[in-house]
Design an enzyme around this catalytic site. Structure first.
Site, PDB file in Angstrom:
ATOM      1  N   THR A 384     -17.129 -29.545 -27.427  1.00 26.03           N
ATOM      2  CA  THR A 384     -17.412 -30.572 -26.463  1.00 26.03           C
ATOM      3  C   THR A 384     -18.762 -31.120 -26.883  1.00 26.03           C
ATOM      4  O   THR A 384     -19.402 -30.550 -27.749  1.00 26.03           O
ATOM      5  CB  THR A 384     -17.430 -29.875 -25.079  1.00 26.03           C
ATOM      6  OG1 THR A 384     -16.115 -29.372 -24.844  1.00 26.03           O
ATOM      7  CG2 THR A 384     -17.871 -30.753 -23.960  1.00 26.03           C
ATOM      8  N   THR A 402     -15.246 -34.616 -24.380  1.00 32.88           N
ATOM      9  CA  THR A 402     -14.586 -33.601 -25.210  1.00 32.88           C
ATOM     10  C   THR A 402     -13.162 -33.945 -25.594  1.00 32.88           C
ATOM     11  O   THR A 402     -12.479 -34.721 -24.920  1.00 32.88           O
ATOM     12  CB  THR A 402     -14.579 -32.243 -24.458  1.00 32.88           C
ATOM     13  OG1 THR A 402     -14.163 -31.228 -25.359  1.00 32.88           O
ATOM     14  CG2 THR A 402     -13.665 -32.252 -23.262  1.00 32.88           C
ATOM     15  N   SER A 456     -15.076 -27.005 -17.548  1.00 33.10           N
ATOM     16  CA  SER A 456     -16.352 -26.305 -17.337  1.00 33.10           C
ATOM     17  C   SER A 456     -17.539 -27.236 -17.592  1.00 33.10           C
ATOM     18  O   SER A 456     -18.692 -26.789 -17.556  1.00 33.10           O
ATOM     19  CB  SER A 456     -16.469 -25.121 -18.294  1.00 33.10           C
ATOM     20  OG  SER A 456     -15.445 -24.204 -18.075  1.00 33.10           O
ATOM     21  N   GLY A 476     -19.446 -26.126 -25.191  1.00 31.67           N
ATOM     22  CA  GLY A 476     -19.294 -24.667 -25.264  1.00 31.67           C
ATOM     23  C   GLY A 476     -18.265 -24.071 -24.327  1.00 31.67           C
ATOM     24  O   GLY A 476     -18.316 -22.875 -24.045  1.00 31.67           O
ATOM     25  N   GLY A 477     -17.320 -24.886 -23.826  1.00 29.43           N
ATOM     26  CA  GLY A 477     -16.257 -24.326 -22.982  1.00 29.43           C
ATOM     27  C   GLY A 477     -16.839 -23.548 -21.815  1.00 29.43           C
ATOM     28  O   GLY A 477     -17.726 -24.034 -21.093  1.00 29.43           O
TER      29      GLY A 477
HETATM   30  N1  GLY Z   1     -12.346 -28.384 -22.601  1.00 29.21           N
HETATM   31  C1  GLY Z   1     -13.498 -27.714 -22.202  1.00 29.21           C
HETATM   32  C2  GLY Z   1     -13.831 -27.975 -20.777  1.00 29.21           C
HETATM   33  O1  GLY Z   1     -13.515 -29.020 -20.250  1.00 29.21           O
HETATM   34  O2  GLY Z   1     -14.395 -27.115 -20.163  1.00 29.21           O
END
Ligand code: GLY
Length: 573
Positions: A384, A402, A456, A476-477
């Site tokens: 992201t 992202t 996130s 960083g998810g």
């Molecule tokens: N794809 C990662 C997030 O949106 O948290």
């Protein structure tokens, strides 16, 4: 100009001169701007994941654009120069704070196509088919970025749209030099680009990429020109929509022209709260980031972190325990607010959070089994990218965008030149089954047609004494909210400069699995030994988050924190 302002200008000029300034001849401004990871300026500043996108943003500011103009230009530029996560085929969240203090947020998160089904990633025996939610055409949610950014520009922008998008077109058409990290990342993904596309995309050349090679993307330039000339219809209708639909048919994907035409980014109220007198403004659901951030801060506020000291065993213990509890709540309660009722006010209520953290044993780490989701009152009534922008007037933007995994699905829409996301993996594809970030979920985040998957992403803005103080966020998810949390605590509790706060080592716990990840050599070995004795399980891993932040000091100077964990660059003037 006041004497004080004069001194500031002279100091900034001096900083520019010693920090290796760039003279950019763009447009009608020939003022200097500085470029680096940790710089200071007194007017506008942009911090993003690539030198080219930061330059695009600062040039928009220098032309008289505001922070929202610059953010829109940076987002389009990132789609070209940072295809790892910058995108036309993905989505994101943006938090805005106007100089007047008014706040706003836009959710341009992807949506599940209308033909999606709850069990679409399971076989007939109910088992998850590995890779389907990440590597295939079925992994793609309906993209939201183009609609979201156009909405931001039409609501807040000052400059004409063609001036906002043209720098991205130029970058795609003329090319730009890839960075060393980027060359490595493109090479590492080479096989995916070859295997998942019928025609070799621009990201594959005969030899491997090396630093300084030029990446040219003519098809992407044409798609951007369609958006320039036809606005959202240049993407969600006409040739681009037809190309997306054809790409879906080629790979048995689900997105149709109706899904595209009906996509609608949503203006939403940011989630807000306080931490030790500072006001926190962050992305709302369907991102869980803002709620997790406020929960973490609300829990640790009950403890004397400053007295305990930075990275002391006590401070780390309580921060990890707070992280476990916040992620347990995330798994149970969070999802798309258009589909599930989320007890937002209950989850971020200070009394609830005090109760939630009150069962911590300072002599022992709790196990995941001991922590279930809390019972908030219904008080209703790795990739992201994040960029931060402030303009000379004090308007501020924090935005995170992202494709989900690095380069998303690695599938490029034939003829249109942009990558498709694999955001469907952010749904809970089966109760309790972890996504690529190890996050599990429940009914609240199950797949439903038209629903947005839980995120996130945590773009955030912090006010001190009602004035703009921090703009920050991270990729960083699942580690996004914990990275943002730790930088805020470093600044507020441990009184660090933004540079030290961003550089400081990070750790991360997300309740499940039962482990705390930490960056290599980030925590003193004696402290780790104390914490292991309490029962914490530590694992060393690569970088956690890449925070791009701006701190505004009491004199109005802007200080950048472009995370050295990536190719992040700040530009300021
Ligand atoms: N794809 C990662 C997030 O949106 O948290």
């Amino acid at each position: 100009m006041s004497f004080c302002k004069g001194i500031i200008c002279i100091s900034v000029l001096f900083v520019l001169l010693i920090s290796g300034c760039s003279r950019n001849e763009a447009d009608n401004s020939n003022s200097l701007f500085s470029e680096g990871q940790f710089i200071t300026s007194d007017s506008g500043m942009v911090v993003s994941a690539h030198p080219e996108s930061s330059k695009v943003g600062i040039n928009i500011l220098r032309k008289g654009g505001n922070a929202m103009d610059a953010a829109a230009a940076v987002e389009f530029a990132l789609a070209v120069c940072y295809p790892e996560a910058g995108n036309l085929g993905g989505g994101g969240f943006m938090v805005i704070r106007k100089a007047s203090g008014e706040t706003d947020a836009i959710d341009y998160r992807e949506k599940a196509p209308a033909a999606s089904r709850r069990d679409m990633f399971l076989d007939s025996a109910g088992n998850v088919i590995r890779g389907l939610s990440t590597n295939s055409h079925l992994a793609c949610g309906v993209p939201g970025t183009v609609d979201g950014i156009i909405k931001v520009h039409s609501k807040y922008g000052k400059l004409p749209f063609n001036e906002i998008i043209q720098p991205a077109i130029d970058l795609a058409e003329k090319g730009f030099p890839v960075t060393a990290v980027q060359a490595k990342s493109l090479n590492a993904n080479r096989i995916n680009f070859i295997e998942r596309n019928r025609i070799r995309p621009a990201f594959v050349k005969d030899s491997l990429w090396k630093e300084g090679d030029t990446l040219i993307q003519p098809e992407l330039a044409n798609t951007l020109k369609l958006i320039r000339d036809y606005g959202r219809d240049g993407f969600y209708k006409g040739i681009t929509a037809q190309r997306i639909e054809a790409e879906m048919k080629r790979g048995n994907g689900l997105i149709t022209s109706e899904d595209l035409a009906s996509y609608d980014a949503q203006w939403r109220e940011p989630v807000t709260g306080t931490y030790r007198g500072y006001r926190i403004i962050a992305a709302p659901p369907p991102s869980g980031g803002g709620i997790i951030l406020l929960q973490l801060l609300g829990m640790v506020e009950n403890f004397p972190l400053r007295k305990w000291g930075f990275h002391s065993a006590k401070a780390i213990h309580i921060m990890i325990e707070a992280e476990k509890r916040a992620f347990a709540d995330r798994a149970e309660f969070l999802g798309d607010p258009d589909y599930v009722k989320i007890p937002v006010n209950g989850l971020i209520n200070k009394r609830y959070l005090k109760g939630r953290i009150s069962n911590v044993d300072m002599r022992k780490a709790s196990s995941p089994e001991e922590i279930t989701a809390g019972n908030p009152e219904w008080i209703e009534s790795e990739e992201t990218t994040h960029y931060s922008v402030v303009d000379a007037f004090g308007n501020a933007v924090a935005a995170t965008t992202t494709l989900n995994a690095t380069f998303g699905t690695s599938i490029v829409v034939e003829g249109a030149g942009f990558l498709l996301n694999n955001q469907m993996d952010d749904f809970s594809i089966k109760p309790g089954y972890p996504n690529i970030y190890g996050l599990t979920g429940s009914e609240a985040n199950s797949i439903q047609p038209g629903k947005r998957m839980l995120s996130s992403m945590t773009p955030a803005i912090v006010e001190k004494n009602k004035k703009l103080f921090l703009i920050l966020g991270s990729p960083g998810g699942s580690t996004i909210p914990t990275s943002v949390f730790q930088v805020i605590v470093n600044v507020i509790d441990f009184r660090m400069s933004i540079k030290d706060a961003v550089i400081a080592g990070r750790f991360h716990n997300q309740w499940l699995p039962d482990q705390t990840d930490m960056e290599k050599e980030s925590i003193d070995s004696l402290t780790i030994a104390v914490l292991r004795n309490l029962g914490h399980k530590f694992y060393t891993r690569s970088a956690i988050g890449r925070v791009n932040a701006i701190m505004i000091d009491k004199n109005g100077l802007r200080h950048s924190g472009a995370d050295p964990r990536g190719n992040n660059v700040a530009c300021g003037y």
